[in-house]
Scaffold this motif. Sequence first.
Motif, short mmCIF file in Angstrom:
data_model
loop_
_atom_site.label_atom_id
_atom_site.label_comp_id
_atom_site.label_asym_id
_atom_site.label_seq_id
_atom_site.Cartn_x
_atom_site.Cartn_y
_atom_site.Cartn_z
N GLY A 108 -6.52 0.01 2.68
CA GLY A 108 -5.36 -0.33 3.54
C GLY A 108 -4.44 0.78 4.07
N ALA A 109 -4.61 2.03 3.84
CA ALA A 109 -3.82 3.06 4.23
C ALA A 109 -4.58 3.81 5.38
N ALA A 110 -3.82 4.58 6.11
CA ALA A 110 -4.36 4.96 7.28
C ALA A 110 -3.80 6.63 7.24
N VAL A 111 -4.55 7.44 7.65
CA VAL A 111 -4.08 8.96 7.81
C VAL A 111 -4.37 9.43 9.21
N THR A 112 -3.31 10.30 9.45
CA THR A 112 -3.46 11.01 11.01
C THR A 112 -2.74 12.30 10.56
N VAL A 113 -3.56 13.25 11.36
CA VAL A 113 -3.51 14.58 10.95
C VAL A 113 -3.28 15.35 12.42
N THR A 114 -2.07 15.89 12.50
CA THR A 114 -1.62 16.30 14.00
C THR A 114 -1.36 17.95 13.58
N GLY A 115 -1.46 18.76 14.72
CA GLY A 115 -0.95 20.24 14.55
C GLY A 115 -2.41 20.91 14.61
N GLY A 116 -2.49 22.42 14.40
CA GLY A 116 -3.52 23.04 14.31
C GLY A 116 -3.10 24.74 14.58
N PRO A 117 -4.07 25.65 14.71
CA PRO A 117 -3.76 26.87 14.72
C PRO A 117 -2.61 27.33 15.95
N ASN A 118 -1.63 28.08 15.41
CA ASN A 118 -0.49 28.29 16.17
C ASN A 118 -0.71 29.69 16.48
N LEU A 163 -9.79 14.50 6.89
CA LEU A 163 -9.29 13.96 5.75
C LEU A 163 -9.08 12.26 6.25
N ARG A 164 -9.56 11.47 4.92
CA ARG A 164 -9.73 10.13 5.16
C ARG A 164 -8.88 9.43 4.16
N PRO A 165 -8.46 8.12 4.46
CA PRO A 165 -7.78 7.47 3.52
C PRO A 165 -8.34 7.28 2.05
N VAL A 166 -7.76 7.21 1.03
CA VAL A 166 -8.18 7.14 -0.29
C VAL A 166 -7.82 5.75 -0.75
N LEU A 167 -6.56 5.10 -0.61
CA LEU A 167 -6.14 3.75 -0.75
C LEU A 167 -6.53 2.76 -0.03
N ALA A 178 0.28 11.82 -1.98
CA ALA A 178 0.06 12.68 -3.21
C ALA A 178 -1.48 13.01 -3.40
N HIS A 179 -2.21 12.11 -3.31
CA HIS A 179 -3.82 12.30 -3.21
C HIS A 179 -4.01 13.25 -2.20
N HIS A 180 -3.75 13.20 -1.02
CA HIS A 180 -3.78 14.40 0.13
C HIS A 180 -3.20 15.56 -0.03
N ALA A 181 -2.10 15.70 -0.63
CA ALA A 181 -1.32 17.23 -0.86
C ALA A 181 -2.05 17.96 -1.89
N LEU A 182 -2.80 17.22 -3.04
CA LEU A 182 -3.51 17.99 -4.07
C LEU A 182 -4.94 18.56 -3.31
N VAL A 183 -5.64 17.69 -2.44
CA VAL A 183 -6.55 18.04 -1.76
C VAL A 183 -6.28 19.36 -0.99
N VAL A 191 0.90 -1.15 -0.13
CA VAL A 191 0.03 -0.16 -0.24
C VAL A 191 0.81 1.33 0.04
N ASN A 192 1.06 2.02 -1.15
CA ASN A 192 1.84 3.05 -1.37
C ASN A 192 1.66 4.37 -0.70
N ALA A 193 2.72 4.42 0.27
CA ALA A 193 2.16 5.69 1.05
C ALA A 193 2.44 7.05 0.43
N THR A 194 3.57 6.82 -0.55
CA THR A 194 3.55 8.08 -1.48
C THR A 194 2.53 8.49 -2.33
N LEU A 195 1.74 7.44 -2.88
CA LEU A 195 0.55 7.75 -3.53
C LEU A 195 -0.31 8.19 -2.71
N GLU A 196 -0.62 7.78 -1.46
CA GLU A 196 -1.61 8.36 -0.64
C GLU A 196 -1.22 9.43 -0.01
#
Length: 392
Positions: A273-283, A267-271, A207-212, A200-205
């Motif tokens: 078998g992939a998993a997505v986590t988002v950390t951070g927020g307003p600074n 954000l949710r996984p596209v591929l 790429a999908h999210h970077a465009l979004v 399950v290609n993390a780079t492709l996953e």
Amino acid sequence: MRTGHGRQVDLDGLLDDVRTLVGCESPSHDRAAVARSAAEVARLGERHLGSEPERIVVDGRTHLRWRLGAGPTRVLLLAHHDTVWPVGSLATHPCTVEDGVLRGPGCFDMKTGLVMALHAVAALDDLDGVTLLVTGDEEIGSPSSRALIEDEARGAEAALVLEASADGGALKTERKGVSLYEVGVTGRAAHAGLEPERGVNATLELAHHALVVAGLGRPDLGTTVTPTALHSGTTTNTVPAAGSFAVDVRARTREEQTRVDRALTSLRPVLDGAAVTVTGGPNRPPLDAVSSAGLFERVTEVAARLGLPTPTSAAVGGASDGNVTAGVGTPTLDGLGAVGGGAHADHEHVLVDEVPGRTALLAGLVADLLARPLAGLDGATNHAPASGGARP
């Protein structure tokens, strides 16, 4: 150039002090270097203000505070002594003054502004109610000083930030808020030549999210959402099992910060078998025009009274600790420091001829605010609880 109290600005002495601070390198991530710089700032401050500062060390980072007089904080002057320049930068970027231009690492952002604050406060006849807070981690987002800044600002009627000016000497009356994120993905490793289909290609996953994520920007509203540093994979013949990219968000309003935050954290996984986590927020929240309007009107009056050029204003994308003071409801005016350019760059510089007038303007503004509270001009005042403004 004389201050509003008739005292001559000692330009030669001021420049000597700037050379001293620029000559003490202080990259934010080097705690020992920041401590050495704080010692130099304390020494200069004691000479000009007649008292030692409180030394406040948080997470190994050194901050300084002068609470002057017996009363609570009314006017907060805010500066920082850390820079983005690594130790050793003076070897290639020495501190010089030639043809009316001061150069050196951190001279514009913002050691000249810090020295201007010391000289301006020293010129005042009445110091009661003035607090000068000098932090040591602004360039990395103020992780250890933020609570200190917020507590001090809550008890103040006005916050004056000695960051460098915008182009042409404009004061900074608006700053975008900043949000920082990391989008991380996990996939599954596999041999890229023998059985890539098992991975399950993390780079492709990514790429999908970077465009979004890039599509979340709203140029019409001044909102930028920029994927930045990206990391993925291990070797060239392995399907990447993990990766991440950073996201830099700038927004003029809290509403836009919230919109982007909700989108990123949704954000949710596209591929499969992939998993997505988002950390951070307003600074840092935005510094909006409402927060600075009364102070900008006041500084315009002071400039006219002192025979100085009429100040101009600018909205900028970069953030500062002025965003933090505005975020707790304190009227804030930023960009009161040096005039020049090239912050963080090889051509960083300060225009020497502008320094006396800017120092006189700062002294005049502080004196005017002490004599006539901001509420007396436009009804604006800070009603937040004064958790940090009382004198020890």
